[in-house]
Design a protein around this motif. Sequence first.
Motif, PDB file in Angstrom:
ATOM      1  N   HIS A 106       0.957  -0.996  -0.114  1.00  6.42           N
ATOM      2  CA  HIS A 106      -0.159  -0.504   0.088  1.00  6.42           C
ATOM      3  C   HIS A 106       0.910   1.157  -0.041  1.00  6.42           C
ATOM      4  O   HIS A 106       2.083   1.167   1.089  1.00  6.42           O
ATOM      5  N   ASP A 166       1.251   5.572   0.017  1.00  8.23           N
ATOM      6  CA  ASP A 166      -0.264   6.451   0.947  1.00  8.23           C
ATOM      7  C   ASP A 166       0.560   7.865  -0.035  1.00  8.23           C
ATOM      8  O   ASP A 166       1.344   8.834   0.148  1.00  8.23           O
ATOM      9  N   HIS A 215      -2.989   4.964  -3.136  1.00  7.78           N
ATOM     10  CA  HIS A 215      -4.090   5.315  -2.345  1.00  7.78           C
ATOM     11  C   HIS A 215      -3.559   6.586  -2.695  1.00  7.78           C
ATOM     12  O   HIS A 215      -3.323   7.409  -1.357  1.00  7.78           O
ATOM     13  N   MET A 248      -4.584  10.508  -1.700  1.00  4.85           N
ATOM     14  CA  MET A 248      -5.112  11.800  -0.182  1.00  4.85           C
ATOM     15  C   MET A 248      -5.186  12.399  -0.530  1.00  4.85           C
ATOM     16  O   MET A 248      -3.919  13.391  -0.308  1.00  4.85           O
ATOM     17  N   MET A 302     -12.779   0.884   0.447  1.00  5.16           N
ATOM     18  CA  MET A 302     -11.651   1.449   1.156  1.00  5.16           C
ATOM     19  C   MET A 302     -12.687   2.434   2.416  1.00  5.16           C
ATOM     20  O   MET A 302     -12.630   3.481   2.876  1.00  5.16           O
ATOM     21  N   ASP A 361      -8.618   0.926   6.250  1.00 10.31           N
ATOM     22  CA  ASP A 361      -7.391   1.691   6.299  1.00 10.31           C
ATOM     23  C   ASP A 361      -6.441   2.117   7.905  1.00 10.31           C
ATOM     24  O   ASP A 361      -8.102   3.106   7.494  1.00 10.31           O
TER      25      ASP A 361
HETATM   26 ZN    ZN Z   1      -3.812   4.267   2.869  1.00 12.26          ZN
END
Ligand code: ZN
Length: 224
Positions: free
Chosen positions: A44, A46, A78, A80, A147, A184
């Motif tokens: 994963h 981020d 992921h 963000m 998620m 998560d």
């Molecule tokens: Zn994450």
Amino acid sequence: MHRRQELLRTDRRVLVAPSVLSADFTRLGEECRSAVAAGGDLLHVDVMDGHFVPNLSMGPAICAAVRRAVPNTCIDVHLMVTDPAHFVRPFAEAGADHLQFHAEVVRDPGSLAASIRAAGMTPGVVLNPDTPAEACFDALAHVDTVMLMGVHPGYSGQSFIPSVLSKGPAIRARMTPAQRLMIDGGVSPATAAACRDAGCDVLISASAFFGAADRAAVARALRG
Ligand code: ZN
Ligand code: DX5
């Protein structure tokens, strides 16, 4: 579809995804390989833009380095970020397999998911702790995963917010068997059973996994 991406669709086990946010960045390649050797099914990554979340993390160059370190491992990115559409092409070129965007910033999840698929990746939608389950219902027909955030995104090592798990059954009930529910933030051996009981079948972990002396034991505990 690349065979790395078939993992999320076909492997019915609970999957464990170490989040490289808590890896030792001075030894990133070694940390990625050791995470996979310890039982990590996917990695994963981020990505934070300092706007959607109050922190900066890593971008496509780091994703490309992870790809070089583990050529056969599924990379879950992921985003963000406030403008996920802007980053579809760069992460496709960096070797990402699965690309997740937040429901809070996307008005037309169908077209974003289509552009992620057109770039050769699979799409996923993410819900912040305070975002209701219904916020992902429009996206459900277009994504492979949903998620749940177990913490307010931006940092690893925060405490799990148990109330987010109440969204699990409502979302699960609308999913096909091929879709997966990920969790998560704050996931550890202490919180994993509640996550699995709520229907989560991909568990992401940064600090609990990378901070452990025995990472394989953590992976086994998360998987249950
Ligand atoms: Zn994450
Ligand atoms: C939080 C990130 C998470 C984070 C999890 O903003 O999206 O993926 O790495 O960290 P832990 O597992 O330490 O809560």
